[in-house]
Enzyme design. Structure first.
Site, mmCIF file in Angstrom:
data_model
loop_
_atom_site.group_PDB
_atom_site.id
_atom_site.type_symbol
_atom_site.label_atom_id
_atom_site.label_comp_id
_atom_site.label_asym_id
_atom_site.label_seq_id
_atom_site.Cartn_x
_atom_site.Cartn_y
_atom_site.Cartn_z
ATOM 1 N N CYS A 131 0.813 -1.221 0.000
ATOM 2 C CA CYS A 131 0.000 0.000 0.000
ATOM 3 C C CYS A 131 0.847 1.273 0.000
ATOM 4 O O CYS A 131 0.478 2.277 -0.603
ATOM 5 C CB CYS A 131 -0.915 0.027 1.217
ATOM 6 S SG CYS A 131 -1.523 -1.577 1.738
ATOM 7 N N CYS A 178 -2.935 3.792 2.474
ATOM 8 C CA CYS A 178 -3.871 2.749 2.893
ATOM 9 C C CYS A 178 -4.916 3.359 3.799
ATOM 10 O O CYS A 178 -4.928 4.563 4.024
ATOM 11 C CB CYS A 178 -3.148 1.584 3.561
ATOM 12 S SG CYS A 178 -2.200 2.055 5.025
ATOM 13 N N ASP A 179 -5.779 2.517 4.333
ATOM 14 C CA ASP A 179 -7.022 3.043 4.893
ATOM 15 C C ASP A 179 -6.847 3.986 6.077
ATOM 16 O O ASP A 179 -7.530 5.010 6.165
ATOM 17 C CB ASP A 179 -8.001 1.921 5.233
ATOM 18 C CG ASP A 179 -7.376 0.766 5.991
ATOM 19 O OD1 ASP A 179 -6.176 0.814 6.268
ATOM 20 O OD2 ASP A 179 -8.112 -0.187 6.304
ATOM 21 N N LYS A 180 -5.972 3.707 7.036
ATOM 22 C CA LYS A 180 -5.800 4.614 8.172
ATOM 23 C C LYS A 180 -4.972 5.827 7.800
ATOM 24 O O LYS A 180 -5.146 6.913 8.371
ATOM 25 C CB LYS A 180 -5.114 3.874 9.321
ATOM 26 C CG LYS A 180 -5.914 3.705 10.550
ATOM 27 C CD LYS A 180 -7.288 3.118 10.295
ATOM 28 C CE LYS A 180 -7.339 1.629 10.223
ATOM 29 N NZ LYS A 180 -7.161 0.945 9.005
ATOM 30 N N CYS A 213 -5.328 -2.185 -1.325
ATOM 31 C CA CYS A 213 -6.277 -3.252 -1.646
ATOM 32 C C CYS A 213 -7.278 -2.829 -2.716
ATOM 33 O O CYS A 213 -7.803 -1.716 -2.692
ATOM 34 C CB CYS A 213 -7.022 -3.678 -0.389
ATOM 35 S SG CYS A 213 -5.939 -4.345 0.894
ATOM 36 N N GLU A 268 -10.232 -4.732 13.296
ATOM 37 C CA GLU A 268 -11.144 -5.225 12.273
ATOM 38 C C GLU A 268 -11.318 -6.731 12.407
ATOM 39 O O GLU A 268 -10.420 -7.429 12.882
ATOM 40 C CB GLU A 268 -10.612 -4.884 10.879
ATOM 41 C CG GLU A 268 -10.596 -3.404 10.596
ATOM 42 C CD GLU A 268 -10.064 -3.062 9.222
ATOM 43 O OE1 GLU A 268 -10.181 -1.892 8.828
ATOM 44 O OE2 GLU A 268 -9.525 -3.962 8.536
ATOM 45 N N SER A 282 -13.291 -4.789 8.220
ATOM 46 C CA SER A 282 -12.544 -4.381 7.044
ATOM 47 C C SER A 282 -13.525 -3.921 5.978
ATOM 48 O O SER A 282 -14.681 -4.356 5.932
ATOM 49 C CB SER A 282 -11.738 -5.566 6.517
ATOM 50 O OG SER A 282 -11.308 -5.329 5.200
#
Length: 560
Positions: free
Chosen positions: A55, A128-130, A200, A450, A476
């Site tokens: 990521c 990435c997500d955070k 992802c 998650e 997630s």
């Protein structure tokens, strides 16, 4: 010689100009900066590079293109990096507790580095997500002219004749446990699912927050959705580097862009694309940093009027790279505008309004990823907020796929994710059950991990459409099925979820927005009277500090 009166150097002139600042200049010359460099505005280039996950692995390379854009626009870039935690790697282990906590640490560290070195502007790169909400939170705290760009999605892997993502690997673990896949097949899948750098590949949390950030206006329209390995990505990064100088000249700052209406635009984009439930946590946190009142119930209100149009994984067929090929995030802006759901006058970092960006969208002929307004996948969006005697402060359910609208069944109660996963692996969960995983909330875990390991294993075993799950932890973006997360108040503070016992009958009613256990208020109160909070998992260090400071999930799990 530096010009102390240069309006584009309001901060760095204090740091670097005049005889008394000779020591600071000497230190910077030691690493290669010249007098000419130090006479220009200083622009921080923050990124979350780390050498453990795809990521963010490419962000140092992408930063070079941002820096080149900054130099060519007449400023001096100063690159620095901070931490990241990979959910896909840490998932299902105690390491996952660090994930959400990293959001606060990333925001803190970008804020501290920028304050400590008196930057005039900032470009943040996330991967990435955070890291996406964290960089936006930092921009809002600093309120320096600046913007965020996303490193881009991974390309899909190929297994047999199918495109695959990391979601498929998690679900394959459940299939292997159920005897539906051999270990050799699992190994083959894991070796091809992630073919290179990028986050992802479905509309999981990273691409959800990438979408939200473009529609929020804090990321330049059309850049985030470019996949990580696309040759156009470096050119987009270069443009972003140049753009920050325009923001500096206009004195246009993040809090001018991130308004209440801009956040409503972002929520609508999440709903229209079937985005991750984590967007609720992150947009609440972003609103908090911007000083904007936002409620968990605003998500349900906006989602209920927004059609689901994007046919994206995990509930749909396509991946983020397909979305880019179809027209990218600007196509979502256009659909929102055409539906009358976009606050079109909100400003963006490009200097144009979000409505003007929407009109610039191009749609690839024959694309099937984003449906038209006359042919929605669902008439309302992918997020719903439930209340009830199990979730007085609310909880979040994603209904982007073909989830059931009701479920009633007996509780199978677990006090941690590990125990739940073991029960799933031993095939102890039966059709009709409601799996309850508690003490995994912001304070209880701490860090609200998650649950993809559990949810994917249930799907892989073929139980995804026969059981329901609720937790005070979170999911997630790759999770699908009837799953309620962020149940608040959490068990660790004595929320009603702490009163549940095996066999209690739990009802999900999506249409009525209810999550209830068939117990009287007096019975719940009686059980909680004898309840005692469990001992904390950590008594010192960052985990203990976070547990003491973090708020409820219904408020974005921000630290106070």
């Amino acid at each position: 010689m530096a010009d102390s009166n240069n309006p584009l150097r309001p901060n760095s002139s204090v740091l670097l100009d005049g005889p008394s600042r000779a020591p600071a200049r000497a230190m910077m010359k030691a690493v290669g900066y010249t007098d000419e460099d130090l006479a220009r505005p200083l622009i921080g280039v923050a990124h979350t590079w780390i050498e453990i996950m795809p990521c963010t692995y490419h962000l140092r390379d992408l930063a070079e293109h941002v820096k080149r854009g900054i130099r060519d626009a007449g400023a001096t870039p100063v690159e620095f990096n901070t931490i990241a935690v990979c959910d896909g790697i840490s998932m299902g282990t105690h390491g996952m507790r660090a994930s959400l906590i990293s959001r606060e640490v990333i925001a803190d560290s970008i804020e501290l580095t920028s304050l400590g070195h008196l930057f005039d502007g900032i470009v943040a790169l996330s991967g990435c997500d955070k890291t996406i909400p964290a960089t936006v939170m930092a921009l809002l705290r600093l309120n320096l002219p600046g913007l965020m760009i996303y490193g881009g999605s991974i390309q899909p892997g190929r297994y047999g004749d199918q495109n695959v993502t990391i979601q498929d690997v998690f679900e394959a673990v459940g299939a292997h446990s159920a005897g539906k896949m051999t270990e050799a097949e699992l190994r083959k899948l894991e070796s091809v699912a992630c073919p290179g750098v990028g986050a992802c590949g479905g509309q999981f949390t990273a691409n959800t927050m990438s979408t939200a950030s473009e529609v929020l206006g804090i990321s330049p329209a059309g850049i985030n959705s470019i996949p990580a390995t696309d040759p156009e990505k470096p050119r987009g990064a270069y443009r972003a580097g140049q753009m920050v100088m325009d923001l500096l000249k206009k004195n246009l700052r993040p809090r001018d862009i991130v308004t209440r209406k801009a956040i409503e635009n972002a929520i609508a984009a999440v709903a229209m694309t079937g985005g991750s439930t984590n967007a609720v946590l992150h947009l609440l946190a972003i609103a908090h940093e911007a000083g904007i009142e936002l409620s968990i119930d605003d998500f349900d209100r906006i989602s209920s009027r927004t059609p689901l149009l994007a046919d994206l994984k995990p509930g749909g067929r396509f991946m983020a790279a397909d979305m880019h090929a179809a027209g990218g995030i600007p196509l979502i802006m256009k659909r929102l505008k055409d539906a009358g759901l976009l606050h079109a006058g909100e400003r963006t970092v490009t200097g144009r309004t979000i409505g003007e960006e929407a009109e610039q969208a191009t749609e690839t002929a024959g694309q099937e990823v984003v449906h038209g307004l006359g042919n929605p996948l669902k008439p309302s969006g992918g997020l719903v907020i439930l209340h009830g005697n199990l979730a007085p402060e609310g909880c979040v359910v994603k209904v982007a796929g073909y989830e059931r609208m009701t479920h009633r069944g007996p509780a199978r109660v677990f006090d941690c994710e590990d125990d739940a996963f073991k029960a799933v692996s031993r095939r102890e969960i039966k059709p009709g059950d409601v799996v309850v995983i508690r003490y995994e909330g912001p304070k209880g875990a701490p860090g609200m991990p998650e649950m993809l390991g559990v949810t994917a294993a249930l799907v892989g075993e073929g139980l995804g459409d026969q059981v329901a799950l609720l937790t005070d932890g979170r999911f997630s973006g790759a999770t699908h099925g009837l799953m309620a997360g962020h149940v608040a108040p959490e068990a660790a503070v004595g929320g009603p979820i702490a009163a549940l016992r095996d066999g209690d009958v739990i009802t999900f009613d999506i249409a009525r927005r209810r999550l209830d256990v068939e117990l009287s208020d007096s019975e719940i109160a009686s059980r909680l009277k004898g309840w005692k909070a469990p001992a904390p998992h950590y008594k010192s260090g960052v985990m203990a500090k976070y547990a003491q400071l973090v708020s409820s999930a219904s408020r974005g799990a921000v630290t106070k």
